[in-house]
Structure formats: C-alpha cells, structure tokens
Design an enzyme around this catalytic site. Structure first.
Site, mmCIF file in Angstrom:
data_model
loop_
_atom_site.group_PDB
_atom_site.id
_atom_site.type_symbol
_atom_site.label_atom_id
_atom_site.label_comp_id
_atom_site.label_asym_id
_atom_site.label_seq_id
_atom_site.Cartn_x
_atom_site.Cartn_y
_atom_site.Cartn_z
ATOM 1 N N LYS A 51 0.322 4.063 -4.727
ATOM 2 C CA LYS A 51 0.924 4.628 -3.512
ATOM 3 C C LYS A 51 1.462 6.033 -3.827
ATOM 4 O O LYS A 51 1.272 6.969 -3.060
ATOM 5 C CB LYS A 51 2.052 3.720 -2.996
ATOM 6 C CG LYS A 51 1.535 2.454 -2.353
ATOM 7 C CD LYS A 51 2.640 1.435 -2.098
ATOM 8 C CE LYS A 51 2.042 0.120 -1.599
ATOM 9 N NZ LYS A 51 3.020 -0.967 -1.450
ATOM 10 N N GLN A 95 9.074 -2.410 -2.577
ATOM 11 C CA GLN A 95 7.888 -3.174 -2.971
ATOM 12 C C GLN A 95 8.227 -4.670 -3.063
ATOM 13 O O GLN A 95 9.186 -5.052 -3.726
ATOM 14 C CB GLN A 95 7.359 -2.643 -4.317
ATOM 15 C CG GLN A 95 6.086 -3.302 -4.800
ATOM 16 C CD GLN A 95 4.900 -3.050 -3.859
ATOM 17 O OE1 GLN A 95 4.690 -1.939 -3.378
ATOM 18 N NE2 GLN A 95 4.124 -4.095 -3.599
ATOM 19 N N ASP A 118 6.711 0.502 6.232
ATOM 20 C CA ASP A 118 5.941 -0.738 6.198
ATOM 21 C C ASP A 118 5.911 -1.425 7.561
ATOM 22 O O ASP A 118 5.127 -2.356 7.773
ATOM 23 C CB ASP A 118 6.554 -1.709 5.170
ATOM 24 C CG ASP A 118 5.866 -1.623 3.816
ATOM 25 O OD1 ASP A 118 4.691 -1.226 3.780
ATOM 26 O OD2 ASP A 118 6.512 -1.968 2.801
#
Ligand code: NAP
Length: 280
Positions: A51, A95, A118
């Site tokens: 990422k 994460q 997200d």
C-alpha cells in the site's frame, strides 16, 4: 473474456497520478495516507508495504506507524485522535486483523468518517446503505469497476454474492442494489448454494474456500468476480474453479491478477477523494 485487473488498476493509478500532479500545482499540497500496523503478522506487513509503495508511486505521501503486538488500545486510539485532528493527514487506515486486546469496533469507530479510506466506519456504511455519497470499501468498489468494464448497464441483472462479510459481501450487495440489480446474498448457512448461484447473471465470490464454485453452479454467459485468496501449496487460487469456468463465463477474473490489484487502486482513489473533500 478474462478480466485484466492489473491493467484496469494501472489505468486508475495513472488517472490518480495525473490528478494529484494537477492538484499539487493548484494547491501546493498532496494527499497523505497514515497506515497503522500493529504486531508483526507477515501478510499484514506485506499488505502495508504494498500500500505504501503504491501510494508513493502516484504521489500520495504515506506514513507507516508501527506498534508492537502488545500495544494498548488506549495508545492506538490516542494516535487515531491525533491523526483525525492533523490537517496534513488525508486518510487513516488501521491494518486488520488486530491483536485480541484491541477492539476492532472501537478502532473503526474512532477513525473520522471523512478520513476513513477503508470505508468501514458505521457512518460510511450507513451512508452507503442509504444510497448517499460515502466512502466505499476498496475491494467491493474494485469489483464493481471490473463488472462495469464488461457491462455498463446492470439494471435488472440478478447478482448473487457468496459471503456476507462487512468487508466484502455486504457492501458489494449495496453497490449492486444501487445499480438496480436484483441481489441475493448467500453464506455458510444457505440451504442450496448451487440452486441460488444458478440464478446469477453476475456472481461475486468472497468466501475463502478454494474452488468452491464449480462449472455446474452457474449458467452460461455469466460475469464472475472472484474475490477469494486461498493459498493451496505454493499457489494462490480463488473461490472459483477458474479452469472449468473460463470458457463458460462471459467474463471472469483470474486469481491472482483480478480483484487484488483493484483493491489497492481503490484505496488510492479513496485517499484522493478524502484529500479533495478536505482541501477543496
Ligand atoms: P470472511 O469475513 O471470512 O467471510 C466469508 C464469508 O463466506 C462469510 O459470510 C461466510 O458465511 C461465507 N462462507 C464461508 N464458507 C462458506 C461456504 N462453504 N459456503 C458459502 N458461504 C461460505 O471473509 P472476507 O474477509 O469477506 O474474505 C473473503 C475472501 O476474500 C478471503 O479469501 C479473503 O482472503 C479474500 N479477500 C480478497 C481481497 C482482495 O483484494 N482480492 C480483499 C479482501 C479479502 P458466514 O457469514 O455464514 O460465516
């Protein structure tokens, strides 16, 4: 047709790069993504590294904030609060999975909805299910973009989604409802999975069971999106028997090289949207 997720993701990344460079000329600012990584799980470390690398390549500055496995929930919440208030931080990502002492629910709730790249915060989930503007979870967003590469107008199509997770199945269903599909969600307690799948014009498999979807589970000319990532021996395979279905389907994503690259591209897309919402 084999849907080339890598190529589509590259096109998206190029567009993002171009837009960021134009915005930089106008505002002298660029988006920034803060990624919180807790513990040392190998897959999480790889995801976060990828990422960060992809973000940098398009001109998003990315910062990894790393904590040991035993960090307290309070410390992580304090960091999120600090990032929420920091006007130089466009997007925040924690994460998953998290160690047991940290509540996923509290962490997701703590990220400000306008920085929630997200799209997991309940405010964004609620906006999506109400049909309002929202930040959409990256993987289902990537799946929708791939489906729309094959067919622009999805109105009236019957979409069957295998899996009901907050990450994939549920937001996928909301996105396809918004496209006027008739949507069926099936899961591990569904009585006759094959019968439900046979209704599909579009099938999205987000399960985590290798080769679950067989040739006689679907009708001809279907669009198949395989979200699954399953390690079998040294190989990564999806939830769909790709070799059996590639000639039956109208279009199908491979694993790897289908949905995976789109997930990261959509994360960059969401980060840029968060930046624009704050800056413009
Ligand atoms: P998850 O939270 O474990 O959800 C899996 C879903 O599949 C659940 O709803 C479960 O039903 C259902 N299920 C499990 N076994 C089933 C069976 N035999 N028949 C029918 N339904 C079944 O998983 P997830 O996070 O959504 O991820 C799904 C897969 O996508 C995994 O392989 C993951 O690695 C992969 N993934 C890929 C990407 C990407 O970028 N390509 C991103 C995220 C995830 P219940 O609800 O009844 O338990």
């Amino acid at each position: 047709m084999i849907i080339d997720g890598k190529k589509e993701a590259e096109l998206i990344r190029n567009e993002i790069k171009k837009e960021i460079s134009e915005l930089k000329k106008k505002t002298a600012k660029t988006p920034s993504l803060s990624v919180i990584l807790i513990g040392d799980l190998a897959p999480s470390k790889i995801y976060v590294k990828n990422k960060e690398k992809s973000a940098r390549e398009v001109g998003i500055s990315s910062k990894i904030i790393q904590y040991p496995k035993n960090v307290s929930e309070k410390d992580v919440l304090m960091k999120i609060d600090e990032l929420n208030k920091d006007e130089n931080t466009s997007g925040i990502l924690v994460q998953l999975p998290l160690p047991n002492q940290i509540s996923k629910e509290k962490i997701i709730n703590a990220i400000h909805p306008s920085k929630d790249v997200d799209g997991f915060n309940p405010i964004n989930v609620g906006n999506l299910s109400s049909g309002y503007k929202s930040i959409v979870p990256c993987t289902p967003l990537g799946c929708l973009l791939l489906i729309k590469q094959v067919e622009k107008n999805l109105s009236g199509k019957h979409a069957v989604i295998i899996g009901r997770s907050n990450l994939n199945g549920k937001p996928m269903a909301q996105l396809l409802l918004k496209e006027n599909c008739t949507v069926t969600i099936v899961h591990s307690k569904t009585k006759n999975l094959q019968k439900e799948c046979l209704k599909a014009d579009i099938l999205v498999a987000a399960v985590g069971v290798p080769n679950l979807v067989k040739k006689d589970w679907v009708k001809d000319n279907i669009i198949i999106i395989d979200v699954g990532i399953n390690k079998v021996g040294e190989k990564i395979i999806g939830d769909v028997s790709f070799d059996d279905l590639r000639n039956k389907a109208k279009a199908i994503t491979p694993v790897p090289g289908g949905v995976g690259p789109m997930t990261i591209a959509c994360l960059l897309k969401n980060t840029l949207e968060c930046f624009k919402a704050h800056q413009l």
